[in-house]
Design a protein around this motif. Structure first.
Motif, short mmCIF file in Angstrom:
data_model
loop_
_atom_site.label_atom_id
_atom_site.label_comp_id
_atom_site.label_asym_id
_atom_site.label_seq_id
_atom_site.Cartn_x
_atom_site.Cartn_y
_atom_site.Cartn_z
N GLY A 12 0.82 -1.22 0.00
CA GLY A 12 0.00 0.00 0.00
C GLY A 12 0.85 1.26 0.00
O GLY A 12 0.56 2.23 -0.71
N LEU A 13 1.92 1.26 0.80
CA LEU A 13 2.81 2.41 0.85
C LEU A 13 3.50 2.63 -0.50
O LEU A 13 3.59 3.76 -0.98
N VAL A 16 0.98 4.15 -2.95
CA VAL A 16 0.74 5.57 -2.69
C VAL A 16 1.92 6.40 -3.19
O VAL A 16 1.74 7.47 -3.78
N ILE A 19 1.71 6.69 -7.01
CA ILE A 19 0.64 7.63 -7.40
C ILE A 19 1.14 9.06 -7.23
O ILE A 19 0.92 9.92 -8.09
N PHE A 20 1.85 9.33 -6.16
CA PHE A 20 2.42 10.65 -5.92
C PHE A 20 3.42 11.01 -7.02
O PHE A 20 3.40 12.13 -7.55
#
Length: 171
Positions: A12-13, A16, A19-20
């Motif tokens: 998950g990290l 994210v 995506i950033f």
């Protein structure tokens, strides 16, 4: 904490973070290369229809009929004059139907300060009126001190600010 939960947290990290990174690349790309803006109205291939809801301040009360001796409220501008900034005093003849403004070498009015985007704004002639359109620039385009969100009519001698440069349309 179980190994499965720790593994899912790591995945998950990483998701994210990616995506950033993609959002940053997208912003940089749009600032460097600009966005394509359809201008069917400028080429005359699509009629312009304005509804009552689009008129910011519809007239109320009695309507005044213009006499032949009355001067029209706005003439069509023939030139753009830079009044502030590094190109101060420069005049550009408005012969076409569009005028592009920005840092790009292909722009008609090239602005080389750090507050202007590559393709910052454009002026479009529609129905004998010049409209200014912000092309999703970072710092915005200002017409008479108000930020332009949708294309707005530029009256004669009204200041338009792009970055540190201010210009006006003149007859």
């Amino acid at each position: 904490m179980s190994e499965l939960a720790l593994f899912l947290l790591r995945i998950g990290l990483v998701a994210v973070l990616w995506i950033f990174v993609f959002s940053i690349v997208s912003v940089i790309r749009s600032d460097l290369f600009g966005q394509r803006v359809a201008s069917k109205a400028a080429t005359g291939s699509a009629p312009q229809v304005i509804s009552q809801a689009q008129i910011p301040n519809p007239p109320t009360g009695p309507v005044r009929v213009l006499q032949e001796s009355d001067e029209p409220s706005s003439k069509t501008a023939t030139k753009l004059v830079v009044t502030e900034g590094e190109n101060m005093g420069k005049a550009i003849s408005l012969t076409g139907r569009e005028l592009h403004i920005g840092r790009a070498a292909s722009s008609d009015l090239i602005i080389t300060d750090e507050y202007a985007s590559t393709q910052h704004a454009k002026l479009v002639l529609i129905n004998d009126e010049w409209l200014v359109q912000d092309l999703n620039s970072t710092n915005g385009t200002f017409l008479a001190g108000t930020r332009v969100g949708i294309p707005a009519v530029v009256k004669l001698n009204t200041p338009v600010k792009v970055g540190k440069t201010v210009f006006e349309l003149r007859a």
